[in-house]
Write a protein that holds these residues in place. Structure first.
Motif, PDB file in Angstrom:
ATOM      1  N   ASN A 228    -157.374  90.456 -21.984  1.00  0.00           N
ATOM      2  CA  ASN A 228    -157.676  90.902 -20.623  1.00  0.00           C
ATOM      3  C   ASN A 228    -159.043  90.434 -20.162  1.00  0.00           C
ATOM      4  N   GLU A 229    -160.006  90.363 -21.100  1.00  0.00           N
ATOM      5  CA  GLU A 229    -161.356  89.902 -20.734  1.00  0.00           C
ATOM      6  C   GLU A 229    -161.329  88.421 -20.372  1.00  0.00           C
ATOM      7  N   VAL A 230    -160.514  87.663 -21.079  1.00  0.00           N
ATOM      8  CA  VAL A 230    -160.343  86.242 -20.768  1.00  0.00           C
ATOM      9  C   VAL A 230    -159.723  86.083 -19.378  1.00  0.00           C
ATOM     10  N   LEU A 231    -158.708  86.901 -19.082  1.00  0.00           N
ATOM     11  CA  LEU A 231    -158.061  86.846 -17.768  1.00  0.00           C
ATOM     12  C   LEU A 231    -159.035  87.231 -16.653  1.00  0.00           C
ATOM     13  N   LYS A 232    -159.815  88.271 -16.882  1.00  0.00           N
ATOM     14  CA  LYS A 232    -160.795  88.694 -15.872  1.00  0.00           C
ATOM     15  C   LYS A 232    -161.786  87.581 -15.575  1.00  0.00           C
ATOM     16  N   ARG A 233    -162.264  86.937 -16.630  1.00  0.00           N
ATOM     17  CA  ARG A 233    -163.226  85.844 -16.456  1.00  0.00           C
ATOM     18  C   ARG A 233    -162.577  84.683 -15.705  1.00  0.00           C
TER      19      ARG A 233
ATOM     20  N   GLU B 106    -169.913  88.050 -12.479  1.00  0.00           N
ATOM     21  CA  GLU B 106    -170.081  86.599 -12.542  1.00  0.00           C
ATOM     22  C   GLU B 106    -171.294  86.259 -13.410  1.00  0.00           C
ATOM     23  N   TYR B 107    -171.290  85.055 -13.976  1.00  0.00           N
ATOM     24  CA  TYR B 107    -172.453  84.622 -14.743  1.00  0.00           C
ATOM     25  C   TYR B 107    -173.663  84.531 -13.819  1.00  0.00           C
ATOM     26  N   LYS B 108    -174.738  85.186 -14.216  1.00  0.00           N
ATOM     27  CA  LYS B 108    -175.975  85.169 -13.430  1.00  0.00           C
ATOM     28  C   LYS B 108    -177.006  84.201 -13.997  1.00  0.00           C
ATOM     29  N   SER B 109    -177.013  84.044 -15.314  1.00  0.00           N
ATOM     30  CA  SER B 109    -177.999  83.167 -15.956  1.00  0.00           C
ATOM     31  C   SER B 109    -177.295  82.218 -16.919  1.00  0.00           C
ATOM     32  N   VAL B 110    -177.542  80.921 -16.744  1.00  0.00           N
ATOM     33  CA  VAL B 110    -176.919  79.890 -17.569  1.00  0.00           C
ATOM     34  C   VAL B 110    -178.006  79.065 -18.243  1.00  0.00           C
ATOM     35  N   LEU B 111    -177.897  78.921 -19.557  1.00  0.00           N
ATOM     36  CA  LEU B 111    -178.835  78.109 -20.322  1.00  0.00           C
ATOM     37  C   LEU B 111    -178.123  76.841 -20.769  1.00  0.00           C
ATOM     38  N   ALA B 112    -178.734  75.693 -20.499  1.00  0.00           N
ATOM     39  CA  ALA B 112    -178.150  74.413 -20.917  1.00  0.00           C
ATOM     40  C   ALA B 112    -179.146  73.659 -21.778  1.00  0.00           C
ATOM     41  N   PHE B 113    -178.753  73.357 -23.008  1.00  0.00           N
ATOM     42  CA  PHE B 113    -179.552  72.478 -23.854  1.00  0.00           C
ATOM     43  C   PHE B 113    -179.212  71.038 -23.443  1.00  0.00           C
ATOM     44  N   THR B 114    -180.222  70.197 -23.320  1.00  0.00           N
ATOM     45  CA  THR B 114    -179.971  68.829 -22.887  1.00  0.00           C
ATOM     46  C   THR B 114    -180.676  67.806 -23.769  1.00  0.00           C
TER      47      THR B 114
ATOM     48  N   PHE C 114    -168.981  74.953 -11.060  1.00  0.00           N
ATOM     49  CA  PHE C 114    -168.204  76.171 -11.278  1.00  0.00           C
ATOM     50  C   PHE C 114    -169.043  77.438 -11.103  1.00  0.00           C
ATOM     51  N   PHE C 115    -170.279  77.393 -11.557  1.00  0.00           N
ATOM     52  CA  PHE C 115    -171.120  78.596 -11.535  1.00  0.00           C
ATOM     53  C   PHE C 115    -172.295  78.372 -10.588  1.00  0.00           C
ATOM     54  N   ASP C 116    -171.973  78.066  -9.332  1.00  0.00           N
ATOM     55  CA  ASP C 116    -172.976  77.658  -8.362  1.00  0.00           C
ATOM     56  C   ASP C 116    -173.930  78.776  -7.943  1.00  0.00           C
ATOM     57  N   ASP C 117    -173.575  80.021  -8.198  1.00  0.00           N
ATOM     58  CA  ASP C 117    -174.460  81.134  -7.837  1.00  0.00           C
ATOM     59  C   ASP C 117    -175.381  81.556  -8.977  1.00  0.00           C
ATOM     60  N   ALA C 118    -175.223  80.935 -10.140  1.00  0.00           N
ATOM     61  CA  ALA C 118    -176.008  81.325 -11.311  1.00  0.00           C
ATOM     62  C   ALA C 118    -177.370  80.631 -11.316  1.00  0.00           C
ATOM     63  N   ASN C 119    -178.301  81.226 -12.024  1.00  0.00           N
ATOM     64  CA  ASN C 119    -179.621  80.646 -12.229  1.00  0.00           C
ATOM     65  C   ASN C 119    -179.577  79.785 -13.488  1.00  0.00           C
TER      66      ASN C 119
ATOM     67  N   SER D  79    -173.638  84.859 -26.743  1.00  0.00           N
ATOM     68  CA  SER D  79    -173.250  84.704 -25.342  1.00  0.00           C
ATOM     69  C   SER D  79    -171.943  83.925 -25.242  1.00  0.00           C
ATOM     70  N   ASP D  80    -171.359  83.900 -24.065  1.00  0.00           N
ATOM     71  CA  ASP D  80    -170.224  83.024 -23.817  1.00  0.00           C
ATOM     72  C   ASP D  80    -170.726  81.584 -23.902  1.00  0.00           C
ATOM     73  N   VAL D  81    -169.826  80.663 -24.223  1.00  0.00           N
ATOM     74  CA  VAL D  81    -170.222  79.270 -24.455  1.00  0.00           C
ATOM     75  C   VAL D  81    -169.291  78.327 -23.702  1.00  0.00           C
ATOM     76  N   LEU D  82    -169.885  77.349 -23.024  1.00  0.00           N
ATOM     77  CA  LEU D  82    -169.100  76.272 -22.435  1.00  0.00           C
ATOM     78  C   LEU D  82    -169.388  74.995 -23.216  1.00  0.00           C
ATOM     79  N   VAL D  83    -168.375  74.500 -23.914  1.00  0.00           N
ATOM     80  CA  VAL D  83    -168.507  73.237 -24.643  1.00  0.00           C
ATOM     81  C   VAL D  83    -167.954  72.150 -23.738  1.00  0.00           C
ATOM     82  N   TYR D  84    -168.832  71.294 -23.253  1.00  0.00           N
ATOM     83  CA  TYR D  84    -168.408  70.252 -22.320  1.00  0.00           C
ATOM     84  C   TYR D  84    -168.129  68.955 -23.074  1.00  0.00           C
ATOM     85  N   VAL D  85    -166.884  68.517 -23.000  1.00  0.00           N
ATOM     86  CA  VAL D  85    -166.489  67.214 -23.537  1.00  0.00           C
ATOM     87  C   VAL D  85    -165.863  66.445 -22.383  1.00  0.00           C
ATOM     88  N   PRO D  86    -166.431  65.305 -21.979  1.00  0.00           N
ATOM     89  CA  PRO D  86    -165.874  64.565 -20.847  1.00  0.00           C
ATOM     90  C   PRO D  86    -164.479  64.060 -21.137  1.00  0.00           C
TER      91      PRO D  86
END
Length: 283
Positions: free
Chosen positions: A18-23, A142-150, A166-171, A275-282
């Motif tokens: 249900n948490e996955v569906l809500k997100r 909604e996600y409010k704070s997003v950390l990206a390692f680069t 996707f998360f245009d309102d987040a910091n 935290s939740d994690v977004l693994v980006y693979v092009p």
């Protein structure tokens, strides 16, 4: 987004479904996307059961009821119930649907405090060849704070642009961790003080890279951290200190050694971050 695109939402029998569906519904509410909700029945000898079609039908009806309760904004979605190895099924369906993202839960155990990255989530992340959002926490907002390692690479740039879309309102906060040359190394290799001019040139070049990257991804600041040791624990400590809602990891895939995040680093962070994690693979 100019046209409707597919997102695969993988759910299991755990309380995290249900948490996955809500997100997923939260993410899709302001985007032109179609949610493909997929549940896999993975029971030994299931395909040999005489009433397997009836079981699939009733399972789909149950999921429909859950979706109806949670889908308060009537997000466009389709429900699939399949049988087989969840990781293999999800990866295949995502490929067939030409999905742009997979959303999965981190673990299937009933202990919400453990935040264990289950084998299915790990396998899907490793084999999907497209971005995967791993939900580890109860949905609150909604996600409010997003950390990206680069690592300042093209893939990292794409991962940040994808996330910002996707998360245009987040910091967003970006951190670049670079290798620091230790005094011991300088002494060991007999690098004399006269060579400092080359080290300064290298430092200047790095600063120019960072400024150029900031302009491209349209962020005002990138925190630079220099470390001489292993990056794994450093990255984890930095992420824990930031306490962000979502951490973005850019990867070219586990079979490519040219990216800053690949193989063991990505695997370690996926498993260890709370935290939740977004693994980006092009794609």
């Amino acid at each position: 987004m100019s046209k409707v695109k597919n997102i695969v939402v993988a759910i299991d029998t755990s309380i995290m479904a249900n948490e996955v569906l809500k997100r997923a519904f939260c993410l899709a509410k302001s985007k032109k996307v179609h949610l493909n909700i997929i549940h896999c029945i993975y029971i030994p000898w299931f395909d040999k059961l005489k009433d397997k079609k009836e079981i699939i039908k009733k399972t789909k009806e149950k999921i429909k009821e859950d979706v109806k309760k949670l889908n308060k904004q009537n997000i466009d979605c389709t429900i699939f119930v399949k049988s087989g190895d969840p990781a293999k099924v999800i990866v295949k369906e995502a490929k067939d649907l030409k999905a742009i993202l997979i959303i999965i839960g981190a673990y299937s155990k009933e202990n919400l405090k453990s935040k264990i990255l289950g084998s299915n989530a790990h396998n899907i992340s490793q084999k999907s060849n497209l971005p995967v959002l791993i939900v580890k926490n109860l949905y609150v907002e909604e996600y409010k704070s997003v950390l990206a390692f680069t690592d300042l690479s093209k893939v990292s740039k794409k991962s940040i642009e994808f996330s910002k879309e996707f998360f245009d309102d987040a910091n967003f906060k970006l951190i670049h961790v670079s290798k620091k040359i230790s005094d011991f190394a300088l002494t060991y290799y007999n690098i004399e003080a006269d060579n400092n001019v080359y080290l300064e040139e290298a430092k200047k070049h790095k600063e120019e890279q960072i400024e150029n990257f900031k302009t491209k991804v349209k962020v005002p600041h990138i925190e630079v951290v220099e470390e001489a040791g292993s990056f794994n624990e450093v990255l984890l400590d930095l992420a824990n200190k930031e306490d962000s809602d979502l951490v973005v990891l850019g990867s070219r895939g586990v079979k490519t050694a040219n990216s800053f995040f690949f193989g063991s680093k990505t695997s370690f962070l996926m498993k260890s971050l709370s935290s939740d994690v977004l693994v980006y693979v092009p794609q």
